[in-house]
Scaffold this motif. Sequence first.
Motif, short mmCIF file in Angstrom:
data_model
loop_
_atom_site.label_atom_id
_atom_site.label_comp_id
_atom_site.label_asym_id
_atom_site.label_seq_id
_atom_site.Cartn_x
_atom_site.Cartn_y
_atom_site.Cartn_z
N ARG A 7 0.83 -1.21 0.00
CA ARG A 7 0.00 0.00 0.00
C ARG A 7 0.86 1.26 0.00
NH1 ARG A 7 -4.58 -1.50 4.28
NH2 ARG A 7 -2.74 -2.54 5.08
N SER A 8 2.13 1.08 0.42
CA SER A 8 3.02 2.25 0.50
C SER A 8 3.39 2.80 -0.87
CB SER A 8 4.30 1.90 1.25
OG SER A 8 3.99 1.39 2.51
N VAL A 68 1.86 4.55 -2.67
CA VAL A 68 1.41 5.94 -2.80
C VAL A 68 2.45 6.92 -2.28
CG1 VAL A 68 -1.07 5.49 -2.79
CG2 VAL A 68 0.13 5.79 -0.63
N ASN A 69 3.42 6.43 -1.52
CA ASN A 69 4.47 7.34 -1.03
C ASN A 69 5.82 7.09 -1.68
OD1 ASN A 69 2.94 8.75 0.94
ND2 ASN A 69 2.99 6.92 2.20
N ARG A 97 0.45 19.17 -17.47
CA ARG A 97 0.82 19.20 -16.07
C ARG A 97 -0.40 19.05 -15.16
NH1 ARG A 97 4.77 21.05 -12.39
NH2 ARG A 97 6.73 20.81 -13.48
N ASP A 102 -3.72 12.16 -8.58
CA ASP A 102 -4.64 12.23 -7.44
C ASP A 102 -5.69 11.12 -7.51
OD1 ASP A 102 -3.40 14.35 -6.27
OD2 ASP A 102 -4.70 15.88 -7.15
N GLN A 115 -4.16 7.88 -6.46
CA GLN A 115 -4.01 7.86 -5.01
C GLN A 115 -5.35 7.63 -4.32
OE1 GLN A 115 -1.57 10.75 -3.08
NE2 GLN A 115 -0.04 9.22 -3.56
N ALA A 116 -6.38 8.34 -4.79
CA ALA A 116 -7.69 8.21 -4.16
C ALA A 116 -8.17 6.77 -4.25
CB ALA A 116 -8.69 9.15 -4.82
N ALA A 124 -5.36 4.54 -1.99
CA ALA A 124 -5.26 4.84 -0.56
C ALA A 124 -6.62 5.08 0.10
CB ALA A 124 -4.38 6.06 -0.34
N ARG A 127 9.26 9.31 8.73
CA ARG A 127 8.87 8.53 7.54
C ARG A 127 9.28 7.08 7.72
NH1 ARG A 127 8.57 10.22 1.45
NH2 ARG A 127 8.49 7.99 1.25
N ASP A 179 6.85 3.63 8.33
CA ASP A 179 6.77 2.73 7.17
C ASP A 179 5.88 1.53 7.47
OD1 ASP A 179 8.56 2.08 4.47
OD2 ASP A 179 7.77 0.31 5.47
N GLU A 180 5.01 1.24 6.50
CA GLU A 180 4.00 0.22 6.76
C GLU A 180 4.61 -1.15 6.97
OE1 GLU A 180 1.08 0.00 3.72
OE2 GLU A 180 0.12 -1.73 4.65
N PRO A 238 -1.39 1.32 7.80
CA PRO A 238 -0.79 2.12 6.72
C PRO A 238 -0.74 3.59 7.13
CG PRO A 238 -3.04 1.54 6.17
CD PRO A 238 -2.77 0.93 7.50
N LEU A 266 1.09 6.24 6.56
CA LEU A 266 1.23 7.33 5.60
C LEU A 266 0.54 7.04 4.27
CD1 LEU A 266 4.98 8.20 6.20
CD2 LEU A 266 2.96 9.35 7.12
N SER A 267 0.12 5.80 4.08
CA SER A 267 -0.39 5.46 2.75
C SER A 267 -1.89 5.26 2.73
CB SER A 267 0.33 4.24 2.21
OG SER A 267 0.41 3.24 3.19
N SER A 268 -2.57 5.65 3.81
CA SER A 268 -4.02 5.57 3.78
C SER A 268 -4.59 6.96 4.02
CB SER A 268 -4.51 4.62 4.86
OG SER A 268 -5.78 5.01 5.31
N THR A 269 -5.66 7.27 3.32
CA THR A 269 -6.26 8.59 3.49
C THR A 269 -6.78 8.76 4.91
OG1 THR A 269 -8.25 7.64 2.55
CG2 THR A 269 -6.92 8.98 1.10
N PRO A 305 -1.98 10.98 0.99
CA PRO A 305 -2.42 10.54 -0.33
C PRO A 305 -3.79 11.10 -0.71
CG PRO A 305 -2.52 8.76 1.27
CD PRO A 305 -1.94 9.92 1.97
N ALA A 306 -3.92 11.45 -1.96
CA ALA A 306 -5.17 11.99 -2.47
C ALA A 306 -5.66 13.15 -1.62
CB ALA A 306 -6.23 10.91 -2.60
N ASN A 307 -4.77 14.12 -1.34
CA ASN A 307 -5.10 15.34 -0.59
C ASN A 307 -5.54 15.11 0.85
OD1 ASN A 307 -6.53 15.99 -3.64
ND2 ASN A 307 -4.78 17.18 -2.95
N PHE A 356 3.81 25.89 -7.33
CA PHE A 356 5.01 25.29 -7.89
C PHE A 356 4.81 23.93 -8.55
CE2 PHE A 356 6.45 28.32 -4.71
CZ PHE A 356 7.19 29.13 -5.54
N GLU A 357 3.60 23.39 -8.46
CA GLU A 357 3.35 22.16 -9.19
C GLU A 357 2.40 22.44 -10.34
OE1 GLU A 357 2.16 19.35 -6.23
OE2 GLU A 357 4.17 19.35 -5.34
N GLU A 358 1.42 23.32 -10.10
CA GLU A 358 0.47 23.63 -11.17
C GLU A 358 0.78 24.96 -11.84
OE1 GLU A 358 -3.56 23.09 -9.81
OE2 GLU A 358 -2.96 21.30 -8.70
N PHE A 359 1.75 25.70 -11.29
CA PHE A 359 2.14 26.99 -11.84
C PHE A 359 0.99 27.97 -11.95
CE2 PHE A 359 5.46 24.27 -14.02
CZ PHE A 359 6.37 24.49 -13.01
#
Lengths: 380, 320
Positions: free
Chosen positions: A208-209, A211-212, A345, A353, A356-357, A360, B146, B150-151, B171, B173-176, B263-265, B279-282
């Motif tokens: 599952r990791s 995603v990171n 982009r 996203d 990930q959704a 995760a 981190r 770790d899972e 999980p 860091l890897s689960s919403t 993950p996923a915001n 800086f990612e979407e400018f």
Amino acid sequence: MSSRPSDVVVELDHYTSAEASRQFRSVLDRCAERFGLRIRRQNVPVDQLMPKVLRDATAHSLPDLLFVDNPDLKTVAETGALTELGQYGLSGEGYFPGIVEAGRYRGELYGLAPGVNGLALFYNRTLFERAGLEPPDTWRELRATAGALTSGSTHGIAFSAIASEEGAWQFEPFLWSNGGELDELDSRKSVEALRFWSGLVEDGLASRSVVNWNQNDVIDRFTSGHAAMMINGSWALSSLDESGTDYGIVPLPTPSTGTPPVVPLGGEIGAIPETTPERQRDAARVLGCLLERDNMLDWTTDHAYVPARTEVAEQYARERPVMEPFVEEVATGRARTAELGPRYREVSQALADAIQATIAGSTSPRQALQRAARVADTAD
Amino acid sequence: MTTKTEPVNGTAPVRRVRSGTGGGRERLVQWTFVLPMVVFLLLFFCYPVLRNLTMSFQEWTVASFYEGGSPFVGLDNYVGLLTDPIFGTAVLNTVLFTVGSLAPQFAIGLGLAVFFQRRFPLSGVLRGLLLLPWLLPLVVSGAVFRWIYDEGFGVLNQLLLGLHLISDPVPWLSSTRYALLSAIIANVWVGVPFNLVILHSGLQAVPGSLYEAAALDGAGPWQRFRHITLPLLRPVIAIVLMLGLIYTLKVFDMIMILTGGGPANASETLTTWSFALSFEEFDFGQGAAVGNILIVIALVFALFYLRSIRDTFQSRGGRG
């Protein structure tokens, strides 16, 4: 700025790993020497390159020669800071079409690359032999093989599903090979591809990791024996050889036998920003020199990239059999920005996203991709 | 005197002219002390803030950087933010992160401060060790966390599995579901020393005789805490909470290193979102707008803070 003597070419790239950096430097120096130039090299981590380029653009102090990640080339071209390569006598003739497409903006050629890369499937030969398995060819076989090799702390497969371009780029071969499109993210084919992708995690065949993990983390999992297969690019070869892992490489599995995988083309594109005519000319000489047959061969051998010119690539594949799957894939490879241009982009972010959704969270592939498609539609 | 000052700097002649009027000279000297500060503030504080403000009303794209064209679009960027589904998530996460970090940081910090009020062997050493998280660069503690989270191989899951508290690895860091919580836990760890230090120094100011008197009157530990420690510590508590609030609102590195807002915001706060937009979407206009919203929120609390220290000074002055 004006105090910069004209025989100095400022170059910017993100080859930060010690080895790639050293090798790039040596090819650059060779070209610089030929024209009696001195090259002042700037080297920043990959995620800081675009912010730096934009900062430099504000101050009109861009480097003379620039190597950006290929999906960003159109973004930089959009600022109006780049010069068209035709005026220096450079053209995309004889190059793989995908890589020329990535260097084009509004029909003009703004960037060319000595080498490109793509993704393939790496497998741990020791684990495969012990289990009496053959590397997979199709999605169905990939699942079955991954299932057979998942046990204890070893997962069948590792890939990157991080919330950035890296995550989207790793999924794109699966999206495209299944007939999905970036501008139709909510189509049945696209949903099917994401269902396959997230299913690997859901069924415990991948951690599952994911995603990171970025692609370097994926290499670490593979070399430490915690993944029997991984999806990665040829740049991983040097770390793999260093680690002593016995590995094999095959093209990425596709939904059905016989269809070639459609992978996105990776790698960095060289471009020449607007500076002064003399400096632009010097930069063009250096870029042209890097693109010459022998230098291209050296450059790509050192970086474990595929030469961007088809005829050079053929020779290269003969000399380096380990690179064959990558060379094969580049021929059918696609530029990520082909349909979307600078919009890529935002769309790739929306796609990452959605991946990930699904992996995760509890969102279904269909819902996640529908949301991504809405974001993609409003992207400008 | 002149022989001493003249070689030091070239402005001496100006001074000599001004020296005719004693008050003016004094004022000039005062200003020369203030001037560097004023210049610094104008250059590195006022200018960026104003620039950020104007940027949030413009359409800033990559082309604006080179060619300079950035049309004024009024409130478009703000409207765009409010209608973005991530906005709600980011605001809620910012509130959860701030409150969720602040409350345990303060509670644990206060508990430790009271604990260290007693003198016992090695108390100084222990207190010093507790400062460690604060001294580490956030990049380092983030990287360590981190690894802890770790899972598959992380210490935390191994520990919980070993204690039979969980049956499957979490999980982190890897689960919403857990990502924000994980970031909060790490941030609490980083923030406790700050609370400990300030509260502990506040406790030093409470006269020991009060506790003795209360003990003679038969007050138990809780009553002494409740009726002596807390009221006398109130100004310090206000400062700790207010500063903590302002610091925590703008925490960026910890979340960025742990989850990058994902993950996923799931762990996207206003700060990480602002970074992602710029800086990612400018989309620098919207990124600036998010930054401004944060500044306004922080400003409101900063005003409370300034008020509370002013009150503190005034009440001290009154007593003295």
